[in-house]
Scaffold this active site. Structure first.
Site, mmCIF file in Angstrom:
data_model
loop_
_atom_site.group_PDB
_atom_site.id
_atom_site.type_symbol
_atom_site.label_atom_id
_atom_site.label_comp_id
_atom_site.label_asym_id
_atom_site.label_seq_id
_atom_site.Cartn_x
_atom_site.Cartn_y
_atom_site.Cartn_z
ATOM 1 N N SER A 11 0.713 -1.411 -0.026
ATOM 2 C CA SER A 11 0.083 0.137 0.008
ATOM 3 C C SER A 11 0.902 1.259 -0.098
ATOM 4 O O SER A 11 1.987 1.270 0.307
ATOM 5 C CB SER A 11 -0.948 -0.011 1.256
ATOM 6 O OG SER A 11 -1.575 -1.092 1.390
HETATM 7 N N1 SAH Z 1 -0.479 -5.305 4.127
HETATM 8 C C1 SAH Z 1 0.239 -5.594 2.834
HETATM 9 C C2 SAH Z 1 -0.860 -5.372 1.806
HETATM 10 C C3 SAH Z 1 -0.469 -6.290 0.676
HETATM 11 S S1 SAH Z 1 -1.861 -6.374 -0.436
HETATM 12 C C4 SAH Z 1 1.674 -4.891 2.930
HETATM 13 O O1 SAH Z 1 2.041 -4.157 3.662
HETATM 14 O O2 SAH Z 1 2.268 -5.063 1.915
HETATM 15 C C5 SAH Z 1 -3.245 -7.425 0.469
HETATM 16 C C6 SAH Z 1 -2.697 -8.760 0.552
HETATM 17 O O3 SAH Z 1 -3.811 -9.543 1.186
HETATM 18 C C7 SAH Z 1 -2.177 -9.676 -0.556
HETATM 19 O O4 SAH Z 1 -1.014 -9.985 -0.449
HETATM 20 C C8 SAH Z 1 -3.412 -10.793 -0.841
HETATM 21 O O5 SAH Z 1 -2.746 -11.947 -1.332
HETATM 22 C C9 SAH Z 1 -3.747 -10.841 0.665
HETATM 23 N N2 SAH Z 1 -4.960 -11.218 0.745
HETATM 24 C C10 SAH Z 1 -6.106 -11.238 -0.060
HETATM 25 N N3 SAH Z 1 -7.296 -11.804 0.560
HETATM 26 C C11 SAH Z 1 -6.910 -12.670 1.691
HETATM 27 C C12 SAH Z 1 -7.228 -13.469 2.973
HETATM 28 N N4 SAH Z 1 -8.711 -13.800 2.631
HETATM 29 N N5 SAH Z 1 -6.430 -13.804 3.691
HETATM 30 C C13 SAH Z 1 -5.243 -13.443 3.826
HETATM 31 N N6 SAH Z 1 -4.830 -12.711 3.036
HETATM 32 C C14 SAH Z 1 -5.493 -12.215 1.807
#
Ligand code: SAH
Length: 225
Positions: free
Chosen positions: A70
């Site tokens: 993000s």
């Molecule tokens: N907090 C992260 C943001 C990554 S984007 C950072 O600081 O980089 C969001 C992430 O959520 C992705 O890696 C995606 O694979 C994950 N995601 C999506 N659905 C999910 C779920 N049901 N359970 C766990 N992770 C999930």
């Protein structure tokens, strides 16, 4: 190689200071612990090598597997919204690069975090080890179910957008707990929602408009351990 990483660290310190001033403080983030964490965590180590030069830019960046780290301001906004602090039990859904978890780990004693893409779960676990964030407990799995073994949580931070707030996450929120979660259709503008639970009364408020990657589900019969 030593020299290169020294250069990288010095460059990172400068770029991060500029980011904190121009993107975080100038936009109204005022929680001192949040600002200190944004100043400290080496964001450039949490992005793929080819994006390292862009790591302090005012934008999200690709981290592979169709996912993104993000924008720094959104990380700071979500962190400030949940009022983190020592002694609070915290769950993140969507570990991704591990950056948001590292920011939370600077402020809280222990951070639990779940990632649904196995490769990203492995990579971020290795990175927490390398960067010394031994207070981040991570696992591969579908965050829809939360992490019942460690519930209830004072804070839940969800970094992927479901259409509706998963019921198990509301259930796993402690009394006086706070959850921040983007809610809305995939590939469209969503709303960042603050969920507050007080004596089992749930209050939702809108924080901002955002754009997050979709919240995914593991197919039935393929649940992670
Ligand atoms: N907090 C992260 C943001 C990554 S984007 C950072 O600081 O980089 C969001 C992430 O959520 C992705 O890696 C995606 O694979 C994950 N995601 C999506 N659905 C999910 C779920 N049901 N359970 C766990 N992770 C999930």
């Amino acid at each position: 190689m030593e020299g290169f990483s020294d250069y990288q660290a010095t460059w990172g310190d400068k770029a991060r200071e500029k980011m904190v001033k121009e993107q975080i403080i100038a936009r109204g983030i005022s929680d001192k612990a949040v600002i200190a964490a944004m100043r400290k965590v080496p964001r450039h180590l949490f992005v793929p090598g080819e994006y390292m030069p862009d790591s302090y830019d005012d934008s999200p960046l690709p981290i592979g597997y169709g996912q993104t780290i993000s924008q720094p301001y959104i990380v700071a906004l979500m962190t400030e919204t949940v009022k983190p602090g020592k002694g609070k039990r915290i769950l993140e859904i969507g570990t991704g690069s591990g950056y948001q978890a590292a920011i939370l780990a600077e402020i809280c004693d222990t951070v639990y975090t779940i990632e649904i893409v196995p490769e990203l779960a492995d990579q971020s676990a290795a990175l927490f080890k390398k960067t010394g964030y031994s207070n981040v407990i991570s696992k591969y799995g579908d965050g829809y179910q939360g992490w019942p073994e460690y519930a209830p949580f004072d804070i839940i931070v969800v970094t992927a957008a479901p259409r509706e707030i998963p019921r198990p996450l509301i259930d796993q929120l402690a009394d006086n707990g706070r959850m921040v979660i983007p809610v809305g259709p995939p590939s469209a503008v969503q709303e960042l929602i603050l969920v507050e639970k007080t004596h089992d009364v749930i209050v939702q408020s809108r924080i901002s408009f955002v754009r997050f990657v979709p919240f995914k589900r593991l197919p039935a019969g393929n649940q992670a351990p």
